[in-house]
Design a protein around this motif. Sequence first.
Motif, PDB file in Angstrom:
ATOM      1  N   THR A  67       0.830  -1.205   0.000  1.00  0.00           N
ATOM      2  CA  THR A  67       0.000   0.000   0.000  1.00  0.00           C
ATOM      3  C   THR A  67       0.864   1.255   0.000  1.00  0.00           C
ATOM      4  OG1 THR A  67      -1.704  -1.209   1.219  1.00  0.00           O
ATOM      5  CG2 THR A  67      -1.861   1.187   1.230  1.00  0.00           C
ATOM      6  N   ALA A  68       1.948   1.248   0.766  1.00  0.00           N
ATOM      7  CA  ALA A  68       2.842   2.403   0.794  1.00  0.00           C
ATOM      8  C   ALA A  68       3.448   2.651  -0.579  1.00  0.00           C
ATOM      9  CB  ALA A  68       3.936   2.187   1.830  1.00  0.00           C
ATOM     10  N   HIS A  69       3.796   1.589  -1.279  1.00  0.00           N
ATOM     11  CA  HIS A  69       4.356   1.733  -2.627  1.00  0.00           C
ATOM     12  C   HIS A  69       3.313   2.320  -3.576  1.00  0.00           C
ATOM     13  CE1 HIS A  69       7.019   0.979  -5.985  1.00  0.00           C
ATOM     14  NE2 HIS A  69       6.049   0.339  -6.607  1.00  0.00           N
ATOM     15  N   GLU A  70       2.079   1.847  -3.480  1.00  0.00           N
ATOM     16  CA  GLU A  70       1.001   2.372  -4.324  1.00  0.00           C
ATOM     17  C   GLU A  70       0.757   3.860  -4.034  1.00  0.00           C
ATOM     18  OE1 GLU A  70      -0.735   0.784  -6.829  1.00  0.00           O
ATOM     19  OE2 GLU A  70       0.811  -0.728  -6.541  1.00  0.00           O
ATOM     20  N   VAL A  71       0.759   4.224  -2.766  1.00  0.00           N
ATOM     21  CA  VAL A  71       0.556   5.630  -2.397  1.00  0.00           C
ATOM     22  C   VAL A  71       1.708   6.479  -2.920  1.00  0.00           C
ATOM     23  CG1 VAL A  71       0.465   7.216  -0.424  1.00  0.00           C
ATOM     24  CG2 VAL A  71      -0.905   5.126  -0.412  1.00  0.00           C
ATOM     25  N   GLN A  72       2.924   5.951  -2.819  1.00  0.00           N
ATOM     26  CA  GLN A  72       4.096   6.679  -3.320  1.00  0.00           C
ATOM     27  C   GLN A  72       3.973   6.934  -4.825  1.00  0.00           C
ATOM     28  OE1 GLN A  72       7.764   4.479  -3.191  1.00  0.00           O
ATOM     29  NE2 GLN A  72       9.020   6.320  -3.332  1.00  0.00           N
ATOM     30  N   LYS A  73       3.554   5.899  -5.559  1.00  0.00           N
ATOM     31  CA  LYS A  73       3.369   6.081  -7.010  1.00  0.00           C
ATOM     32  C   LYS A  73       2.295   7.123  -7.298  1.00  0.00           C
ATOM     33  CE  LYS A  73       2.561   1.963  -8.565  1.00  0.00           C
ATOM     34  NZ  LYS A  73       2.369   0.749  -9.352  1.00  0.00           N
ATOM     35  N   LYS A  74       1.209   7.062  -6.555  1.00  0.00           N
ATOM     36  CA  LYS A  74       0.102   7.992  -6.770  1.00  0.00           C
ATOM     37  C   LYS A  74       0.581   9.427  -6.572  1.00  0.00           C
ATOM     38  CE  LYS A  74      -4.206   9.499  -4.683  1.00  0.00           C
ATOM     39  NZ  LYS A  74      -5.091   9.321  -3.545  1.00  0.00           N
ATOM     40  N   TYR A  75       1.263   9.668  -5.464  1.00  0.00           N
ATOM     41  CA  TYR A  75       1.711  11.035  -5.203  1.00  0.00           C
ATOM     42  C   TYR A  75       2.844  11.449  -6.118  1.00  0.00           C
ATOM     43  CZ  TYR A  75      -1.490  11.597  -1.404  1.00  0.00           C
ATOM     44  OH  TYR A  75      -2.644  11.715  -0.672  1.00  0.00           O
ATOM     45  N   TRP A  76       3.655  10.538  -6.599  1.00  0.00           N
ATOM     46  CA  TRP A  76       4.692  10.879  -7.580  1.00  0.00           C
ATOM     47  C   TRP A  76       4.032  11.396  -8.858  1.00  0.00           C
ATOM     48  CZ3 TRP A  76       6.237   9.274 -12.464  1.00  0.00           C
ATOM     49  CH2 TRP A  76       7.479   9.727 -12.886  1.00  0.00           C
ATOM     50  N   TRP A  77       2.984  10.693  -9.304  1.00  0.00           N
ATOM     51  CA  TRP A  77       2.281  11.141 -10.512  1.00  0.00           C
ATOM     52  C   TRP A  77       1.581  12.474 -10.267  1.00  0.00           C
ATOM     53  CZ3 TRP A  77       3.402  10.079 -15.143  1.00  0.00           C
ATOM     54  CH2 TRP A  77       3.911   8.832 -15.501  1.00  0.00           C
ATOM     55  N   ASN A  79       2.666  14.781  -8.332  1.00  0.00           N
ATOM     56  CA  ASN A  79       3.766  15.734  -8.368  1.00  0.00           C
ATOM     57  C   ASN A  79       4.174  16.030  -9.811  1.00  0.00           C
ATOM     58  OD1 ASN A  79       5.720  17.426  -7.240  1.00  0.00           O
ATOM     59  ND2 ASN A  79       7.242  15.793  -7.232  1.00  0.00           N
ATOM     60  N   VAL A  80       4.276  14.995 -10.647  1.00  0.00           N
ATOM     61  CA  VAL A  80       4.623  15.182 -12.059  1.00  0.00           C
ATOM     62  C   VAL A  80       3.565  16.053 -12.739  1.00  0.00           C
ATOM     63  CG1 VAL A  80       4.826  13.989 -14.286  1.00  0.00           C
ATOM     64  CG2 VAL A  80       6.015  13.101 -12.270  1.00  0.00           C
ATOM     65  N   ASN A  81       2.305  15.764 -12.498  1.00  0.00           N
ATOM     66  CA  ASN A  81       1.226  16.552 -13.097  1.00  0.00           C
ATOM     67  C   ASN A  81       1.287  18.007 -12.642  1.00  0.00           C
ATOM     68  OD1 ASN A  81       0.247  14.365 -14.486  1.00  0.00           O
ATOM     69  ND2 ASN A  81      -1.273  13.830 -12.918  1.00  0.00           N
ATOM     70  N   MET A  82       1.595  18.213 -11.369  1.00  0.00           N
ATOM     71  CA  MET A  82       1.685  19.569 -10.859  1.00  0.00           C
ATOM     72  C   MET A  82       2.838  20.323 -11.514  1.00  0.00           C
ATOM     73  SD  MET A  82      -0.076  21.402  -9.037  1.00  0.00           S
ATOM     74  CE  MET A  82      -0.816  21.028  -7.500  1.00  0.00           C
ATOM     75  N   TRP A  83       3.979  19.661 -11.705  1.00  0.00           N
ATOM     76  CA  TRP A  83       5.119  20.299 -12.373  1.00  0.00           C
ATOM     77  C   TRP A  83       4.786  20.643 -13.828  1.00  0.00           C
ATOM     78  CZ3 TRP A  83       9.147  22.751 -10.660  1.00  0.00           C
ATOM     79  CH2 TRP A  83       9.621  22.485  -9.385  1.00  0.00           C
TER      80      TRP A  83
END
Length: 109
Positions: A67-77, A79-83
């Motif tokens: 679950t932590a890995h899935e959450v990390q991926k979600k927030y990474w994306w 972050n990418v979208n925000m950039w």
Amino acid sequence: MSTYYTQPNDVYYISPGQFDQLQGQVNDVTQIMRNNIQLGIQRGTNLDDLEIKAEDLNNYSQQFAFTAHEVQKKYWWQNVNMWILLILVIIVLIVLVIVLPILASQHKI
């Protein structure tokens, strides 16, 4: 201490009082052994419970890691979208700041 009475054929006899004392000691040892066996059974049960809890904890930790890995991926994306959005906004602002004055100076607006 103990008085043994010898009979023919090397058979030893003890007095009734000594027999009762020995029987009491045997009963005490028997009770201690029963208690030890009961404690051993309890320890075995406790170890089984502990093993089950350890397996559950291992399963929960694996689920947490997933679950932590899935959450990390979600927030990474996110972050990418925000950039990407931020870069687009900066580009639009640069275009507005640079291109509009040039076009205004040429009276094409």
